[in-house]
Scaffold this active site. Structure first.
Site, mmCIF file in Angstrom:
data_model
loop_
_atom_site.group_PDB
_atom_site.id
_atom_site.type_symbol
_atom_site.label_atom_id
_atom_site.label_comp_id
_atom_site.label_asym_id
_atom_site.label_seq_id
_atom_site.Cartn_x
_atom_site.Cartn_y
_atom_site.Cartn_z
ATOM 1 N N GLY A 1 -6.089 -1.475 3.196
ATOM 2 C CA GLY A 1 -5.945 -2.519 2.344
ATOM 3 C C GLY A 1 -4.436 -2.940 2.158
ATOM 4 O O GLY A 1 -3.903 -3.960 2.028
ATOM 5 N N GLU B 1 -2.953 -4.250 5.157
ATOM 6 C CA GLU B 1 -3.464 -5.556 5.547
ATOM 7 C C GLU B 1 -2.518 -6.524 4.312
ATOM 8 O O GLU B 1 -2.423 -7.694 4.885
ATOM 9 C CB GLU B 1 -5.018 -5.522 5.216
ATOM 10 C CG GLU B 1 -5.519 -4.679 6.225
ATOM 11 C CD GLU B 1 -7.040 -4.352 6.401
ATOM 12 O OE1 GLU B 1 -7.428 -3.785 5.182
ATOM 13 O OE2 GLU B 1 -7.863 -4.808 6.908
ATOM 14 N N GLU C 1 -9.338 3.365 8.001
ATOM 15 C CA GLU C 1 -10.559 3.323 7.677
ATOM 16 C C GLU C 1 -11.944 4.157 8.618
ATOM 17 O O GLU C 1 -12.833 4.410 8.103
ATOM 18 C CB GLU C 1 -10.997 1.869 7.752
ATOM 19 C CG GLU C 1 -10.465 1.031 6.691
ATOM 20 C CD GLU C 1 -8.887 0.480 6.716
ATOM 21 O OE1 GLU C 1 -8.308 1.108 7.723
ATOM 22 O OE2 GLU C 1 -8.393 -0.233 6.037
HETATM 23 N N1 COA Z 1 -9.508 4.429 -3.601
HETATM 24 C C1 COA Z 1 -9.918 5.189 -4.607
HETATM 25 N N2 COA Z 1 -9.242 6.324 -5.123
HETATM 26 C C2 COA Z 1 -8.212 6.757 -4.267
HETATM 27 C C3 COA Z 1 -7.756 6.056 -2.939
HETATM 28 C C4 COA Z 1 -8.529 4.955 -2.490
HETATM 29 N N3 COA Z 1 -8.160 4.195 -1.543
HETATM 30 N N4 COA Z 1 -6.960 6.757 -2.452
HETATM 31 C C5 COA Z 1 -6.794 7.907 -3.165
HETATM 32 N N5 COA Z 1 -7.716 7.704 -4.288
HETATM 33 C C6 COA Z 1 -7.630 8.844 -5.214
HETATM 34 C C7 COA Z 1 -8.120 10.086 -4.762
HETATM 35 O O1 COA Z 1 -9.735 10.084 -5.069
HETATM 36 C C8 COA Z 1 -7.588 11.130 -5.918
HETATM 37 O O2 COA Z 1 -8.192 10.756 -7.161
HETATM 38 P P1 COA Z 1 -8.258 12.330 -8.212
HETATM 39 O O3 COA Z 1 -6.958 12.635 -8.684
HETATM 40 O O4 COA Z 1 -9.142 11.402 -9.239
HETATM 41 O O5 COA Z 1 -9.127 13.388 -7.429
HETATM 42 C C9 COA Z 1 -6.200 10.354 -6.185
HETATM 43 O O6 COA Z 1 -6.470 9.000 -5.744
HETATM 44 C C10 COA Z 1 -5.202 11.139 -5.366
HETATM 45 O O7 COA Z 1 -5.632 11.138 -4.104
HETATM 46 P P2 COA Z 1 -5.071 12.412 -3.205
HETATM 47 O O8 COA Z 1 -5.479 12.273 -1.939
HETATM 48 O O9 COA Z 1 -5.401 13.553 -3.976
HETATM 49 O O10 COA Z 1 -3.749 12.368 -3.226
HETATM 50 P P3 COA Z 1 -2.376 12.697 -1.854
HETATM 51 O O11 COA Z 1 -0.977 12.323 -2.366
HETATM 52 O O12 COA Z 1 -2.671 13.941 -1.282
HETATM 53 O O13 COA Z 1 -2.883 11.383 -0.986
HETATM 54 C C11 COA Z 1 -3.364 9.401 0.034
HETATM 55 C C12 COA Z 1 -2.602 10.346 -1.025
HETATM 56 C C13 COA Z 1 -3.261 7.925 -0.242
HETATM 57 C C14 COA Z 1 -2.738 9.673 1.410
HETATM 58 C C15 COA Z 1 -4.845 9.619 -0.027
HETATM 59 O O14 COA Z 1 -5.496 9.908 -1.007
HETATM 60 C C16 COA Z 1 -5.707 8.727 1.093
HETATM 61 O O15 COA Z 1 -5.621 8.960 2.415
HETATM 62 N N6 COA Z 1 -6.549 7.868 0.484
HETATM 63 C C17 COA Z 1 -7.224 7.282 1.265
HETATM 64 C C18 COA Z 1 -6.609 6.047 1.926
HETATM 65 C C19 COA Z 1 -7.437 5.307 2.787
HETATM 66 O O16 COA Z 1 -8.369 5.443 3.248
HETATM 67 N N7 COA Z 1 -7.318 3.871 2.453
HETATM 68 C C20 COA Z 1 -8.251 3.029 3.002
HETATM 69 C C21 COA Z 1 -9.081 2.577 2.317
HETATM 70 S S1 COA Z 1 -10.126 1.266 3.020
#
Ligand code: COA
Ligand code: NAD
Length: 703
Positions: free
Chosen positions: A102, A105, A125
């Protein structure tokens, strides 16, 4: 304006700042905040708008938690970004960190994108069993082309800012993206040109659409068990018709996917992996011990891989072996490994040299006197481990952490031998240690909280997915594997063939693991498995039935160690396993010896007998407090044993099947196969959950 989104001004330019730690995910409050800030901007006289973020990253995606809400809808956010794109005044996004889902997007609905050089951009995703649901499948092909969009959406792999500029997704790179975005929108506003809107662009490679869509459809057909792939093909195909048609198809496909087991399983694993990092009950002010250097004792298969893991993360390693010859051999294998990675183009020669330079070898334990963490990876032999632990207790500096990589031995006994059990624990790496993601961190009875905390934190630095396990035979993963291997061998003695069993496990219809138990056993080594079983049984702790894993013990006796000797459960033509008539003959002989009657095995029976006892063992693991929570067990299996993430791990799968059904089938096998050895005794927790209709994934310990 309060809340996670604020509006400020730099002269005539409005700046919207999203501040929703840790990753600025699009929660409902953020979406409401963006809407309110945009309303204010629209009502103002401002010339242009910059959308920026506070903290460590631009928006990293939708808030994944909201996907579970029954009334979730992407429509309000999509309408909002549609309004942003339609704005007659220019809007720029100032990007940094991880611009994902998002977040990208939202950025693509802006007219200009300026990114910090270290930004990573992607639509991940697919890793959640979804397609982008906020017009990512429509705006990306118009900005970057269908081929690029297909690649990014189907792999989910983020790209660099530089790559994004080349692909037409980012307009400028700047060390200060916000400052540069302010300049860019100001220039744009003064140019009086209409804003460039992604939804209005023509797909640049539209002439190649038939081939690209055919490719997307073929990918979907090849993996019919992943519904996401079909949805990607449908959304991209719709993109070639019109933006409005694409919008409709994307929304419908996204909604269908959101409710699938696949997507729920992948979302479960996403959060379970992160929750597994949290150790319950730690003091709030806990501090990690600094780990600036690591010592490794034993540079065999595991020690070498563990050394590479640390060197790959930039941490210096001292390697200790029994002799110069053993040391040279161990380091030689490490060097060969690095050379292989360089020749495959996955590492530069220079980086390999840097990593190798972080390693120093020695033949005496004294060389470990300054190490902050010492990992012992010598042979799996208790008296040797105790001897090494005693020596480490003597040479290690005060406060150093002493870890053992044992896969089956009692970590508490080894910890005790160090003379400082509070500083000791188990670090169970998986083979090959520099590749496999899982690290079981074994908490001893006396392990200090800060030691556990330090190793869990360190696991992230070295790129591992860590799960805490208590002390027991095989910890979480291998303890459950024992049930799986027990039943696989039992069925072979009853007349099933190794290939018949492996086929069920490898089939996505049932499970979809890369390798069934018999191929896996031959690869890991019949000798390795048999030695462990023999020792366990001989110690009096393991099962005492003479038929227990009789097949692997007999193969070991015959010197048929699996792939490495060209024969084990299978015969080998090079690395290719082929059915082995000798295994069938041996199984018949053993069956006669142990009075085991032949049986027909349906695919369903094979599946149930392999998996349900594992689920039952997991329930015991939870009851005994060996694992903190059910999700940890799922993560062990997805990160360490190749359990497909889209199945969500054995306990998520158990809930999909129904705990009640599993208990009923365990009872059925107890009645039909007999329960003389207690193999089909249902764990009390499982029976309770079945009776109350609860999910095992939701279970938490009482305290
Ligand atoms: N929604 C909700 N929570 C999220 C999130 C999301 N899209 N992305 C990260 N978080 C939360 C994690 O659950 C974690 O929570 P916690 O500390 O309570 O465990 C916190 O944010 C940090 O995430 P983490 O993955 O540990 O940090 P990181 O620095 O290693 O990585 C990202 C950061 C953004 C690269 C990774 O979290 C990620 O790939 N997130 C998903 C992104 C995604 O798929 N976005 C599309 C959604 S449709
Ligand atoms: P390995 O036989 O490949 O290596 C062991 C090394 O330890 C040898 O190089 C040996 O020379 C060295 N060694 C023995 N005594 C020593 C001493 N006193 N001082 C210094 N070095 C000494 O064994 P491995 O497969 O790497 O296993 C090591 C440990 O890791 C075992 O506890 C094993 O159970 C565990 N483990 C193995 C695997 C696996 O798949 N191989 C997986 C997880 C855990």
């Amino acid at each position: 304006m309060t809340g996670p989104v604020t509006l400020s001004y730099e002269g005539p330019i409005a700046i919207m700042t999203i501040d929703n730690p840790p990753v600025n995910a699009l929660s409902y409050a953020v979406i409401d905040g963006i809407k309110a800030a945009f309303d204010t901007f629209e009502a103002s006289e401002c010339e242009a708008l910059v959308i920026a973020c506070a903290g460590r990253t631009f928006v990293a995606g939708a808030d994944i938690n909201t996907f579970d809400d029954a009334d979730f809808s992407a429509a309000p956010f999509n309408a909002l970004i549609g309004r942003i794109e339609a704005s007659p005044r220019p809007v720029a996004a100032a990007l940094f960190g991880t611009v994902l889902g998002g977040g990208l997007e939202l950025a693509m609905a802006c007219h200009i994108r300026v990114a910090h050089p270290a930004t990573r951009l992607g639509l991940p995703e697919v890793h959640l069993g979804l397609i982008p649901g906020s017009l990512g499948t429509q705006r990306l092909p118009r900005l970057a082309g269908l081929a690029k969009a297909f690649e990014m959406i189907s792999t989910g792999t983020p790209i660099s800012a530089e790559h994004a500029v080349g692909a037409g997704i980012v307009d400028h790179i700047a060390d200060d993206p916000k400052g540069a975005a302010i300049h860019a929108v100001a220039d744009y506003a003064h140019s009086h040109q209409p804003p460039r809107r992604a939804s209005e662009l023509t797909i640049p490679d539209i002439d190649q659409a038939p081939e690209i869509i055919a490719q997307a459809k073929a990918a979907a057909e090849a993996k019919p068990f992943l519904p996401t792939l079909g949805a990607i093909a449908a959304a991209l195909e719709a993109a070639t018709r019109s933006f409005a048609e694409g919008e409709r198809v994307e929304a419908a496909e996204f909604e269908k996917l959101r409710a699938t087991t696949t997507s729920r399983a992948l979302r479960h694993i996403f959060f379970a992996e992160r929750e597994a990092q949290r150790v319950p009950g730690l003091p709030k002010d806990i501090q990690a011990r600094p780990i600036k250097s690591v010592g490794i004792v034993g540079v065999g298969t595991m020690g070498g891989g563990i050394a590479m893991t640390f060197a790959n993360a930039g941490i210096p390693v001292t390697l200790v072996e029994t002799s110069q010859e053993a040391l040279d051999r161990g380091i030689g294998i490490i060097e060969k490994n690095y050379a292989g990675t360089v020749s495959r183009g996955r590492l530069t020669e220079e980086a390999a040299k840097e990593r190798r330079a972080l390693m120093t070898g020695a033949t005496g334990m004294e060389a470990l006197a300054e190490a902050d963490l010492i990992i012992e990876a010598v042979f799996e032999d208790m008296s040797l481990k105790l001897d090494v632990a005693r020596k480490l207790g003597e040479v290690a500096k005060p406060g150093a952490i002493i870890a053992t990589n044992t896969s089956t031995l009692d970590v508490d006994k080894i910890a005790e031998a160090t003379g400082r059990p509070a500083d000791a624990l188990g670090t169970h790496f998986f083979s090959p240690a520099h590749i496999m993601k899982l690290l079981e961190v074994v908490r001893g009875a006396q392990t200090a909280p800060d030691v556990l905390y330090t190793v869990m934190k360190l696991s992230k630095t070295i790129g591992k997915t860590a799960v805490v396990s208590g002390v027991c035979y095989g910890f979480i993963g291998n303890r459950m594997t024992e049930m799986y291997l027990r039943e696989s061998e039992a069925m072979i003695l009853e007349g099933a063939t190794p290939q018949q069993i492996d086929k069920v496990v490898e089939s996505p219809r049932w499970l979809g693991l890369a390798m069934g138990p018999n191929r896996m056993g031959d690869m890991a080594g019949v000798d390795v498995m048999a030695r462990i079983v023999n020792e366990w049984v001989e110690s009096g702790e393991g099962p005492q039935a003479p038929s227990y894993r009789a097949l692997v013990r007999a193969l070991f006796h015959l010197g048929k160690f699996g792939q490495k000797t060209g024969e084990g459960l299978y015969l080998y033509e090079g690395r290719k396993p082929i059915p082995n008539p000798a295994t069938e003959a041996l199984a018949k002989e053993l069956a006669a010896m142990h009075n085991i009657a032949p049986r027909e095995h349906s695919e369903q029976e094979i599946f149930e007998r392999l998996i349900y006892p594992m689920v039952n063992e997991a329930a015991l693991i939870l009851m005994e407090g060996i694992a903190y929570r059910p999700g940890d067990i799922d993560v062990v299996w997805t990160s360490g044993y190749g359990w497909p993430t889209w199945r969500g791990g054995p306990l998520f799968m158990a809930d999909e099947i129904g705990v009640g059904e599993i208990v009923a089938r365990m009872d059925h096998y107890a009645a039909t196969l007999g329960n003389e050895h207690g193999y089909w005794t249902v764990a009390p927790l499982l029976r309770e959950l079945a009776a109350s209709g609860q999910r095992i994934s939701d279970w938490r310990p009482a305290s």
